[in-house]
Design an enzyme around this catalytic site. Sequence first.
Site, PDB file in Angstrom:
ATOM      1  N   SER A 113       0.520  17.738  -2.089  1.00 10.64           N
ATOM      2  CA  SER A 113       1.030  16.593  -2.549  1.00 10.64           C
ATOM      3  C   SER A 113      -0.225  15.482  -2.232  1.00 10.64           C
ATOM      4  CB  SER A 113       2.775  16.823  -2.699  1.00 10.64           C
ATOM      5  OG  SER A 113       2.930  16.049  -1.505  1.00 10.64           O
ATOM      6  N   ASP A 160       5.811  24.274  -1.428  1.00  9.42           N
ATOM      7  CA  ASP A 160       6.851  23.462  -1.346  1.00  9.42           C
ATOM      8  C   ASP A 160       8.636  23.822  -0.443  1.00  9.42           C
ATOM      9  OD1 ASP A 160       8.414  20.812  -2.122  1.00  9.42           O
ATOM     10  OD2 ASP A 160       8.278  19.855  -3.535  1.00  9.42           O
ATOM     11  N   LYS A 169       5.434   9.579   3.478  1.00 13.11           N
ATOM     12  CA  LYS A 169       5.710   8.943   4.692  1.00 13.11           C
ATOM     13  C   LYS A 169       5.003   7.510   3.926  1.00 13.11           C
ATOM     14  CE  LYS A 169       0.528  10.307   5.351  1.00 13.11           C
ATOM     15  NZ  LYS A 169      -0.539  10.489   6.549  1.00 13.11           N
ATOM     16  N   SER A 227       9.629   9.476  14.475  1.00 15.58           N
ATOM     17  CA  SER A 227       8.899   7.974  14.300  1.00 15.58           C
ATOM     18  C   SER A 227       9.665   7.034  14.938  1.00 15.58           C
ATOM     19  CB  SER A 227       8.381   7.180  12.849  1.00 15.58           C
ATOM     20  OG  SER A 227       7.801   5.768  13.040  1.00 15.58           O
ATOM     21  N   TYR A 286      12.280   5.381   3.910  1.00 21.04           N
ATOM     22  CA  TYR A 286      11.126   6.554   5.163  1.00 21.04           C
ATOM     23  C   TYR A 286      11.910   6.470   5.812  1.00 21.04           C
ATOM     24  CZ  TYR A 286       7.392   7.578   8.462  1.00 21.04           C
ATOM     25  OH  TYR A 286       6.505   7.567   9.121  1.00 21.04           O
ATOM     26  N   LYS A 311      13.254   9.722   8.419  1.00 18.64           N
ATOM     27  CA  LYS A 311      13.436   9.967  10.294  1.00 18.64           C
ATOM     28  C   LYS A 311      14.396   9.973  11.036  1.00 18.64           C
ATOM     29  CE  LYS A 311       8.768  10.880   9.845  1.00 18.64           C
ATOM     30  NZ  LYS A 311       8.825  11.829   9.445  1.00 18.64           N
TER      31      LYS A 311
HETATM   32  N1  UFG Z   1      -1.727  -4.178   9.431  1.00 21.96           N
HETATM   33  C1  UFG Z   1      -2.854  -5.564   8.595  1.00 21.96           C
HETATM   34  N2  UFG Z   1      -3.415  -5.097   7.339  1.00 21.96           N
HETATM   35  C2  UFG Z   1      -3.648  -3.856   7.189  1.00 21.96           C
HETATM   36  C3  UFG Z   1      -2.567  -3.015   7.595  1.00 21.96           C
HETATM   37  C4  UFG Z   1      -1.935  -3.403   8.610  1.00 21.96           C
HETATM   38  O1  UFG Z   1      -2.579  -6.798   9.066  1.00 21.96           O
HETATM   39  O2  UFG Z   1      -4.119  -3.378   5.653  1.00 21.96           O
HETATM   40  C5  UFG Z   1      -1.461  -4.549  10.529  1.00 21.96           C
HETATM   41  C6  UFG Z   1       0.404  -4.257  10.173  1.00 21.96           C
HETATM   42  O3  UFG Z   1       0.368  -6.084  10.003  1.00 21.96           O
HETATM   43  C7  UFG Z   1       0.762  -4.286  11.474  1.00 21.96           C
HETATM   44  C8  UFG Z   1      -0.379  -3.093  11.670  1.00 21.96           C
HETATM   45  O4  UFG Z   1      -1.323  -3.666  11.004  1.00 21.96           O
HETATM   46  O5  UFG Z   1       1.260  -5.024  12.451  1.00 21.96           O
HETATM   47  C9  UFG Z   1      -0.402  -2.146  11.892  1.00 21.96           C
HETATM   48  O6  UFG Z   1       0.362  -1.402  10.582  1.00 21.96           O
HETATM   49  P1  UFG Z   1       0.011   0.021  10.137  1.00 21.96           P
HETATM   50  O7  UFG Z   1       0.719   0.214   8.039  1.00 21.96           O
HETATM   51  O8  UFG Z   1      -1.027   0.356  10.817  1.00 21.96           O
HETATM   52  O9  UFG Z   1       1.331   0.869  11.000  1.00 21.96           O
HETATM   53  P2  UFG Z   1       2.928   0.612  11.030  1.00 21.96           P
HETATM   54  O10 UFG Z   1       3.132  -0.229  12.379  1.00 21.96           O
HETATM   55  O11 UFG Z   1       3.327  -0.668  10.367  1.00 21.96           O
HETATM   56  O12 UFG Z   1       3.353   2.080  10.666  1.00 21.96           O
HETATM   57  C10 UFG Z   1       4.155   2.481  11.280  1.00 21.96           C
HETATM   58  C11 UFG Z   1       3.877   4.097  11.065  1.00 21.96           C
HETATM   59  C12 UFG Z   1       5.069   4.228  10.000  1.00 21.96           C
HETATM   60  C13 UFG Z   1       5.970   3.806  10.392  1.00 21.96           C
HETATM   61  C14 UFG Z   1       5.627   2.451  10.614  1.00 21.96           C
HETATM   62  C15 UFG Z   1       7.657   1.992  10.075  1.00 21.96           C
HETATM   63  O13 UFG Z   1       2.661   4.388  10.424  1.00 21.96           O
HETATM   64  O14 UFG Z   1       5.206   5.546   9.663  1.00 21.96           O
HETATM   65  O15 UFG Z   1       5.093   2.029  11.703  1.00 21.96           O
HETATM   66  O16 UFG Z   1       7.522   0.715  10.514  1.00 21.96           O
HETATM   67  F1  UFG Z   1       6.959   3.837   9.460  1.00 21.96           F
END
Ligand code: UFG
Length: 347
Positions: free
Chosen positions: A36, A61, A87, A127, A152, A156
């Site tokens: 998916s 699935d 996710k 996570s 999400y 978890k």
């Molecule tokens: N960020 C940017 N620009 C972008 C994307 C992300 O500045 O285009 C920043 C975000 O603000 C954050 C950091 O990069 O500070 C990391 O962001 P991600 O989206 O890569 O990862 P997250 O820490 O938000 O996500 C992780 C896991 C998820 C989980 C989430 C919960 O990847 O599976 O933490 O907060 F659910």
Amino acid sequence: MAKKVLVSGGAGYIGSHVTVELIAAGYDVVVADNMSNCDISGFEGVKKITGREDIPFYEIDCCDFASVDKLFTEHKIDAVIHFAAFKAVGESVSEPIKYYYNNLVSFLNILEVAKKHGGCNVLFSSSATVYGESKVLPVTEQTPRMPAMSPYGNTKTMCEDILRDVVYATSTQDAVIKGIALRYFNPIGAHPSALIGELPRGVPNNLVPYITQTAIGKRECLSIFGNDYPTEDGTCLRDFIDVTDLAKAHVAAVARMFGGKMKKGYEIFNVGTGRPVSVYELVTKFEKVSGVKLNYKFVPRREGDVMALWADPTFANEELGWKAERTVEETLASAWAWEKYLAEKNK
Ligand code: UFG
């Protein structure tokens, strides 16, 4: 005879890397995926890397009980590593029913079928999101979980609790289930062969695919969400872990289960490097590693982001005999090699 491990969601980003490492460690692997959120190229890449054409693949699935049951009838499964889940944090906020249904039902089916077939070891992909905005940093496995910031994240936390309860209940029953939850921090990078990696559909939500897609010219400009956090450079801090290092933690966890080394029927491990890196730092490291000047701008904070989160991985280091090995630079180089491979392939 080699132990057999079912990898549900094994054609996806983390699942494909775990499949590679399990095979390298000598396990028999069965892959299940409903495709998916990925295409068959991930599984093709696994076959190429491992040189194994004969990995059983079930396009099913896990929400379909009968399909999971059939798989367990056809294979004697010794352990399941369960990845099959949605996710996207943002999508889970707008479509909670879809997320709760898929992520909970698929896991419940796995557990029920495992029990029906005599019990087995279950490794759940959790996570660091379960820690929310922690007051204490770095977080250990004992750091209290906080209310999840999204459906999400809630799935978890809920699946961790379901596994804990099932382990407890089955410990006195005929079909025993033992469980490990691995709490991933921020998995990034791609396999050193550049044959498998992250394949986001549409506009990436996560930082590294957005960086590499901007560098290759697929996206115009990276938005850095917030430079007014009370951190050294004003951007968020995260624990970026190489996906192959992460995959190896699964192999260590599975070996612990098979080797009878678990100290409790249900255990939790942080899988991170223990090293906080800021978003801005990551961007500059990427520029250095790739030699590409990245087009980026600072924009307001993204809703739901925590300021800082990184792991204390001591428990995993000591108990699993596992440690993250790759540097952030090596990992960013692998992510860049993967993006270039994709660009070449799609020419
Ligand atoms: N960020 C940017 N620009 C972008 C994307 C992300 O500045 O285009 C920043 C975000 O603000 C954050 C950091 O990069 O500070 C990391 O962001 P991600 O989206 O890569 O990862 P997250 O820490 O938000 O996500 C992780 C896991 C998820 C989980 C989430 C919960 O990847 O599976 O933490 O907060 F659910």
